[in-house]
Scaffold this motif. Structure first.
Motif, mmCIF file in Angstrom:
data_model
loop_
_atom_site.group_PDB
_atom_site.id
_atom_site.type_symbol
_atom_site.label_atom_id
_atom_site.label_comp_id
_atom_site.label_asym_id
_atom_site.label_seq_id
_atom_site.Cartn_x
_atom_site.Cartn_y
_atom_site.Cartn_z
ATOM 1 N N UNK A 54 3.118 -19.060 -9.735
ATOM 2 C CA UNK A 54 2.165 -17.940 -9.816
ATOM 3 C C UNK A 54 2.451 -17.379 -8.332
ATOM 4 N N UNK A 55 2.992 -16.172 -8.109
ATOM 5 C CA UNK A 55 3.234 -15.523 -6.914
ATOM 6 C C UNK A 55 1.965 -14.682 -6.606
ATOM 7 N N UNK A 56 1.068 -14.878 -5.694
ATOM 8 C CA UNK A 56 -0.021 -13.788 -5.505
ATOM 9 C C UNK A 56 0.242 -13.050 -4.194
ATOM 10 N N UNK A 57 0.370 -11.830 -4.319
ATOM 11 C CA UNK A 57 0.408 -10.743 -3.323
ATOM 12 C C UNK A 57 -0.965 -10.505 -2.778
ATOM 13 N N UNK A 58 -0.939 -10.767 -1.619
ATOM 14 C CA UNK A 58 -2.612 -10.748 -1.055
ATOM 15 C C UNK A 58 -2.646 -9.650 0.017
ATOM 16 N N UNK A 59 -3.608 -8.482 -0.307
ATOM 17 C CA UNK A 59 -3.897 -7.620 0.712
ATOM 18 C C UNK A 59 -5.335 -7.455 0.608
ATOM 19 N N UNK A 60 -6.139 -8.132 0.131
ATOM 20 C CA UNK A 60 -7.619 -8.134 -0.153
ATOM 21 C C UNK A 60 -8.216 -6.645 -0.456
ATOM 22 N N UNK A 61 -7.345 -5.893 -1.607
ATOM 23 C CA UNK A 61 -7.383 -4.423 -1.911
ATOM 24 C C UNK A 61 -7.354 -4.471 -3.425
ATOM 25 N N UNK A 62 -7.795 -3.771 -4.071
ATOM 26 C CA UNK A 62 -7.396 -3.095 -5.377
ATOM 27 C C UNK A 62 -6.184 -1.800 -5.281
ATOM 28 N N UNK A 63 -5.085 -2.449 -4.774
ATOM 29 C CA UNK A 63 -4.378 -1.696 -4.404
ATOM 30 C C UNK A 63 -3.980 -0.345 -4.739
ATOM 31 N N UNK A 64 -3.948 -0.038 -6.131
ATOM 32 C CA UNK A 64 -3.525 0.850 -6.884
ATOM 33 C C UNK A 64 -4.657 1.822 -7.039
ATOM 34 N N UNK A 65 -5.926 1.379 -7.057
ATOM 35 C CA UNK A 65 -6.874 2.274 -7.006
ATOM 36 C C UNK A 65 -7.287 2.641 -5.565
#
Length: 209
Positions: free
Chosen positions: A136-147
């Motif tokens: 499982x690869x998690x892209x972490x940016x602490x946001x709901x990016x598409x929203x």
């Protein structure tokens, strides 16, 4: 079914366009991108470079889904799974477990946003209990990016989209699986190769720009 049968032997070629050249050119150029946190094309290039043509990539729902659908080259049919339509966040982890049970001879990797992953994180227990060696690869940016992207585009600002994350490495350890956090751009490929050599599920956290 009838149409598929009639067209089974029909030759098919995808027409090339200037857009194809731009997108695939950006993908190929990503291998030399040393920015960290990682740019999405570099992360996808590393994953594609590690996976074999028959291996399976499963995308969760989020901004990463758009990057994968636009840019990630599928080498064989039924090797890139993307939830569209209702597009339920959190589908990647249980889908990967099922894919590995059906195709134990193939490597199975998920790409998740941090928000979507947390919506179904309890299925790590299922993966460990069934001993399905998925990564499982998690892209972490602490946001709901598409929203964030949609709100910025429509309103010029975003709200209700930022959150804090747990320590995903410690969280994975609590479920009894190995996990790593990328600290530099070269880490993703290295961790992914190692994770795919294991006989149990694992997790990789990638800080993403």
């Amino acid at each position: 079914s009838r149409l598929a049968e009639e067209l089974r032997e029909a030759p098919h070629e995808t027409s090339h366009s200037r857009l194809n050249e731009i997108v695939l050119g950006r993908f190929e150029a990503a291998k030399d991108d040393d920015q960290f946190p990682m740019q999405p094309p570099r992360a996808l290039w590393d994953i594609r470079n590690v996976l074999r043509p028959q291996d399976i990539l499963i995308s969760d729902v989020g901004l990463h889904k758009l990057w994968i659908s636009r840019m990630f080259p599928a080498k064989e049919p039924n090797t890139v799974f993307i939830a569209n339509g209702l597009a339920g966040m959190g589908i990647a982890l249980p889908t990967a477990i099922a894919a590995k049970l059906v195709h134990p001879e193939r490597n199975v990797v998920t790409v998740n946003g941090d928000g979507g992953f947390l919506m179904n994180v309890q299925e790590l227990e299922t993966a460990v209990r069934l001993r399905t060696p998925i990564v499982n690869v998690i892209w972490e940016n602490a946001q709901f990016g598409s929203i964030v992207w949609k709100q910025d585009k429509k309103f010029g600002r975003h709200f209700g989209t930022d959150f804090s994350n747990p320590d995903f490495v410690k969280l994975a350890d609590a479920f009894g699986m190995p996990a790593w956090r990328c600290e530099e751009v070269e880490d993703l490929g290295r961790h992914l190769r190692h994770a795919l050599s294991l006989e149990l599920p694992s997790l990789i956290v990638v800080p993403i720009d």
